[in-house]
Design a protein around this motif. Structure first.
Motif, PDB file in Angstrom:
ATOM      1  N   THR A   1      19.045 -15.946  69.070  1.00  0.00           N
ATOM      2  CA  THR A   1      20.179 -16.807  69.413  1.00  0.00           C
ATOM      3  C   THR A   1      20.361 -16.997  70.913  1.00  0.00           C
ATOM      4  OG1 THR A   1      21.701 -14.925  69.367  1.00  0.00           O
ATOM      5  CG2 THR A   1      21.423 -16.155  67.319  1.00  0.00           C
TER       6      THR A   1
ATOM      7  N   THR B   1      25.851  -7.278  70.283  1.00  0.00           N
ATOM      8  CA  THR B   1      26.072  -6.539  69.044  1.00  0.00           C
ATOM      9  C   THR B   1      26.760  -5.227  69.399  1.00  0.00           C
ATOM     10  OG1 THR B   1      23.869  -5.515  69.200  1.00  0.00           O
ATOM     11  CG2 THR B   1      24.063  -7.551  67.914  1.00  0.00           C
TER      12      THR B   1
ATOM     13  N   GLU C   1      21.918 -10.015  70.393  1.00  0.00           N
ATOM     14  CA  GLU C   1      21.277 -10.629  69.229  1.00  0.00           C
ATOM     15  C   GLU C   1      19.844 -11.066  69.526  1.00  0.00           C
ATOM     16  OE1 GLU C   1      23.536 -13.560  67.201  1.00  0.00           O
ATOM     17  OE2 GLU C   1      25.297 -12.273  66.973  1.00  0.00           O
TER      18      GLU C   1
ATOM     19  N   ARG D   1      29.088  -9.617  63.751  1.00  0.00           N
ATOM     20  CA  ARG D   1      28.076  -8.735  64.331  1.00  0.00           C
ATOM     21  C   ARG D   1      28.516  -8.117  65.658  1.00  0.00           C
ATOM     22  NH1 ARG D   1      25.752 -13.154  62.255  1.00  0.00           N
ATOM     23  NH2 ARG D   1      25.842 -14.249  64.236  1.00  0.00           N
TER      24      ARG D   1
END
Length: 410
Positions: A352, A212, A348, A249
Motif C-alpha cells: 500500500t 501497523t 503495511e 490494522r
C-alpha cells in the motif's frame, strides 16, 4: 527481471530487422511519458516500452482515482534525498504552473482540495489521456505489454532486446518507478539496471504508508476503525498537522503517511490529539469556571466520543469533576493528550506504500540532464532515483519536472 548483456558473439551485430531510435524510454508512467512527449516535440524518434498492459497505472489509482497531479507550494524542501541539492534545478525549470497550463490547454477541470493540492475534478483518466494524446501528437511510439530483456552499451549508443527483437538507441531513459504497489507492476528493474552499469542504489523502503500495530493494540484500535480526526504527528525530525485515520490494522491517514517517511523500526511516533487547544490552560480555566463538569464530558466535546472514551481507558484517567483535578493531574492530562506515543509494529509495506524512499544514488547523475555522468547515453528519472516527495502532489511534480529536464537534454 535480470538484465543480462548479450553473448559476446552477438555483440555489435545489427540484423536486417534492427529498429533504431534516438531514445528508448523504459516505463510508461508519469515521468516516462512526460520525458517522451518532450523529446518527441524536439523531433527525436522516441519509443516508450512498458511491461504493463496500461500506461500510467499509478496515475490512475492516485488520489482516490482523481490524481493529485501537483502542489502549487512545491519547493525542494518538500523532498527527501541523500543529496538534497539534486532536485533543485529541475524543479525550478518546470514548475507546478507549467503543468497546470498543460492541464488547462486540454480542458481538464481540476479542484484544490487542500491548500496547493490540485486534483482532477472528474477522473485521473483525464491526465493519462492527456499524456498519451501529447505523445501521439509528438510522434512517440508507445509499446505496452512489452518486455525489455537485455540491454548493453554499443559504442556511443545502447542496444536492447525488446520482446525478442534487437533495438538500437542513441540513449536509454530508465523511468521504471520504485517498488511501491507491486500489483500495479512495480518491480526492481530500474535498480537492476543501475547496478548492471556500476551505479550505487541507496537503501529502499516503503514510504507514505500506513502503520501497523502490535497485537495488544490491534483490538483497541480496531474498535475505532473508520474514525478520523485532525492531529499533529511527530516522528524523527518530521512534524505534520494532518488528519489521522484508524483502521482495522493500525493507523493511517495523511498524518501517519507523512510520519512514515521519517520512521525506522523501534522509533516512537508522537501524536498531539488537540493541536489547536492549549489543554493545560483550558483545564485550569474549566476547573475554576465549571468545577462540576466532568473530564470525560469535555473530552467528548473536543474529540470524537469513541476516541475520548478510549483515551480515558488507555491513559487510566478517572472520569471525575474538574474540581477534583490537581495541578499535577492537569499537567499529566495535558502531556498525555499532547504527546501520546506509540511504537508501530511496522508498516503495511510495499502493498500500500505510495512511494519508495531511496533509490539510484544521485551523486552519479547530472542534475541538469539526468544522464549518468560516466555513461551519458543512459538516463534515470522519476521515482527510481533517490528523490522522494512528501504527501500532497509533490511526487507527481517531481515526475513532470525530471521528465521535462531529461527530455530537453536528449
Amino acid at each position: 527481471m535480470a538484465l543480462l548483456e548479450c553473448p559476446p558473439n552477438q555483440q555489435g551485430k545489427i540484423g536486417a530487422d534492427m529498429k533504431t531510435y534516438d531514445v528508448v524510454i523504459i516505463g510508461a508512467g508519469a515521468a516516462g511519458l512526460m520525458c517522451a512527449l518532450t523529446a518527441g516535440y524536439r523531433g527525436l524518434r522516441v519509443r516508450v516500452v512498458d511491461h504493463a498492459n496500461k500506461a500510467g497505472k499509478k496515475i490512475l489509482m492516485s488520489g482516490g482515482g482523481r490524481c493529485n497531479f501537483t502542489n502549487l507550494a512545491t519547493t525542494p524542501a518538500n523532498f527527501f534525498s541523500g543529496n538534497p541539492h539534486f532536485p533543485i534545478s529541475a524543479l525550478k525549470r518546470y514548475t507546478p504552473h507549467h503543468f497546470v497550463e498543460l492541464i488547462e490547454r486540454h480542458g481538464i477541470e481540476y479542484v484544490e482540495k487542500a491548500p496547493g493540492q490540485l486534483f482532477c475534478a472528474h477522473s485521473a483518466k483525464d491526465v493519462v489521456a492527456m499524456l498519451l494524446t501529447e505523445c501521439e501528437w509528438a510522434g512517440v511510439e508507445v509499446s505496452l505489454s512489452t518486455a525489455v530483456k537485455h540491454i548493453e552499451r554499443l559504442g556511443d549508443g545502447m542496444q536492447l532486446e525488446i520482446d525478442g527483437a534487437r533495438v538500437e538507441a542513441g540513449a536509454v531513459v530508465v523511468a521504471t518507478g520504485g517498488l511501491s504497489i507491486p500489483t500495479l507492476g512495480a518491480s526492481g528493474l530500474g535498480y537492476d539496471l543501475a547496478r548492471q552499469f556500476g551505479l550505487e542504489v541507496t537503501e529502499t523502503r516503503a514510504a507514505l504508508v500506513p502503520f501497523t500495530v502490535t497485537s495488544q493494540w490491534k483490538t483497541s484500535l480496531a474498535a475505532l476503525a473508520g474514525l478520523s480526526c485532525p492531529v499533529a504527528a511527530r516522528c524523527g525530525d518530521g512534524q505534520y498537522q494532518e488528519p489521522l485515520l484508524f483502521t482495522h490494522r493500525g493507523l493511517s491517514g495523511p498524518a501517519m503517511l507523512q510520519a512514515s517517511s521519517h520512521w525506522r523500526p523501534g522509533i516512537a511516533v508522537e501524536i498531539d490529539w488537540l493541536p489547536s487547544i492549549p489543554v493545560e490552560e483550558t483545564l485550569r480555566k474549566l476547573r475554576q469556571e465549571a468545577p462540576r463538569r466532568h473530564l470525560g464530558t469535555w473530552l467528548g466535546e473536543v474529540l470524537p466520543k469513541r476516541l475520548s472514551q478510549a483515551l480515558l481507558q488507555w491513559q487510566g484517567w478517572k472520569d471525575r469533576p474538574m474540581a477534583e483535578l490537581s495541578n499535577g493531574d492537569i499537567q499529566t492530562i495535558a502531556q498525555g493528550l499532547g504527546a501520546w506515543q506509540f511504537k508501530p509494529a511496522g508498516t503495511e509495506g510495499w502493498r500500500t506504500a505510495e512511494v519508495t524512499m531511496g533509490g539510484v544514488d544521485t551523486d552519479a547523475i547530472s542534475s541538469k540532464t539526468f544522464a549518468v555522468n560516466a555513461l551519458p547515453q543512459l538516463y534515470f528519472i522519476g521515482e527510481v532515483l533517490d528523490v522522494t516527495g512528501q504527501l500532497g502532489g509533490f511526487n507527481f511534480q517531481w515526475a513532470w519536472a525530471s521528465g521535462v529536464a531529461c527530455g530537453q537534454s536528449l
